[in-house]
Design an enzyme around this catalytic site. Structure first.
Site, PDB file in Angstrom:
ATOM      1  N   ASP A 165       0.841  -1.345   0.157  1.00 45.44           N
ATOM      2  CA  ASP A 165      -0.151  -0.231   0.245  1.00 45.44           C
ATOM      3  C   ASP A 165       1.020   1.260   0.065  1.00 45.44           C
ATOM      4  OD1 ASP A 165       1.026  -0.264   2.507  1.00 45.44           O
ATOM      5  OD2 ASP A 165      -0.815  -0.169   3.507  1.00 45.44           O
ATOM      6  N   CYS A 172       4.910  -0.227   2.601  1.00 42.73           N
ATOM      7  CA  CYS A 172       5.001  -1.434   2.998  1.00 42.73           C
ATOM      8  C   CYS A 172       6.567  -1.474   3.558  1.00 42.73           C
ATOM      9  CB  CYS A 172       5.342  -2.582   1.731  1.00 42.73           C
ATOM     10  SG  CYS A 172       6.306  -1.740   0.315  1.00 42.73           S
ATOM     11  N   HIS A 218       9.156  -4.274  -3.487  1.00 42.21           N
ATOM     12  CA  HIS A 218       8.054  -4.470  -2.373  1.00 42.21           C
ATOM     13  C   HIS A 218       8.743  -5.018  -1.098  1.00 42.21           C
ATOM     14  CE1 HIS A 218       4.541  -5.312   0.038  1.00 42.21           C
ATOM     15  NE2 HIS A 218       4.880  -6.821   0.348  1.00 42.21           N
TER      16      HIS A 218
END
Length: 292
Positions: free
Chosen positions: A154, A157, A276
């Site tokens: 989002d 992270c 990520h």
């Protein structure tokens, strides 16, 4: 009011009645002829003219009745056909769908399409970069009795992964607090961070104004965190932060500190948006051993 099917019968009845009336009228005319002496030429001539006129009127009425009968019969047939066609249309007409049902059908179709896309993506990932990266990371972590702990993608992270690691050390810093402290530290140590930032559109080094905007975004938006923010947080927490990768040796930020490192997993192909960060946790068997 009579139905269309009864009109021809009524018309036929009226026509038959007129024929009967014509017959009685003819008998009356014959009686009138008999009542006029044959030698009374004047009265007889007048009678003949009157009778001819009346007969012509009666024939005209008969023709009108016949035309009316034909027309009524044709209209009745047309009406009957129209009724049958109307009934056929109504019988074969599809039922109307309510707006609520349309919304439900649309939602179901979208959900079906979403599941199909997910299934296709999963099939593709079995041989794709994401699957390969996940397999490598799983092996690296398993060798250290660790496994990935998924963090939502989002924009927060990296901060969420650090927050999760700090909770293991009973340090209750939130994502908002970590963002705020990182921005404050970077602004108070401009010379340590500004040289490493460039404008993505021009490639030129950040100006002080751009650097201020960058730090403001750290606090007030879901801007992704990277190596600069990790370095700032390692100094704030005085704790090393280790970043495990699939294709490169681990990177340690803040290695000068002696505390137990926070461990993050960096993934290049985790999601469609790209990079990520995840956290890690102990494998179940290691956690069980520690509790025994």
């Amino acid at each position: 009011m009579p139905s269309p099917l009864t009109i021809p019968f009524l018309s036929l009845f009226r026509f038959s009645f007129n024929l009967w009336g014509f017959g009685g009228f003819s008998a009356k005319i014959q009686g009138m002829k008999n009542a006029v002496p044959k030698n009374d030429k004047k009265r007889r001539k007048q009678l003949i003219d009157d009778v001819a006129k009346l007969e012509a009127e009666m024939e005209q009425k008969q023709r009108e009745e016949l035309e009316h009968l034909k027309l009524t019969s044709k209209e009745s047939k047309i009406d009957s056909v129209a009724v049958n066609i109307s009934n056929l249309i109504l019988e074969n007409q599809l039922p109307r769908i309510s707006k609520a049902q349309k919304r439900r059908d649309k939602k179901a179709a979208l959900e079906k399409e979403r599941k199909e896309r997910i299934a296709e993506a999963e099939i593709e990932n079995l041989s794709g970069a994401r699957h390969v990266e996940s397999e490598k990371l799983a092996q690296i972590l398993a060798a250290r009795q660790l496994e990935i702990k998924q963090i939502p993608s989002d924009g927060h992270c990296m901060y969420r992964a650090i927050e999760d690691q700090l909770q293991e050390q009973d340090c209750p810093l939130t994502v908002a607090a970590l963002r705020s402290q990182a921005a404050d530290y970077m602004q108070s140590h401009v010379e340590d961070f500004l040289p490493f930032l460039t404008n993505p559109n021009t490639g030129e080094p950040y100006t002080p104004e751009e650097f201020g905007k960058y730090c403001d975004d750290i606090i007030n938006t879901a801007a992704w965190g990277g190596q600069l923010e990790l370095r700032a947080l390692s100094h704030i927490l005085q704790t090393p932060i280790e970043i495990i990768q699939a294709d490169s040796p681990p990177i340690v930020v803040g290695e000068e500190y002696q505390k137990k490192p926070l461990i993050l997993v960096y993934m290049r192909h985790a999601y469609g948006l790209g990079e990520h960060y995840n956290s890690v946790t102990w494998l179940v068997n290691r956690a069980t051993e520690n509790c025994s």
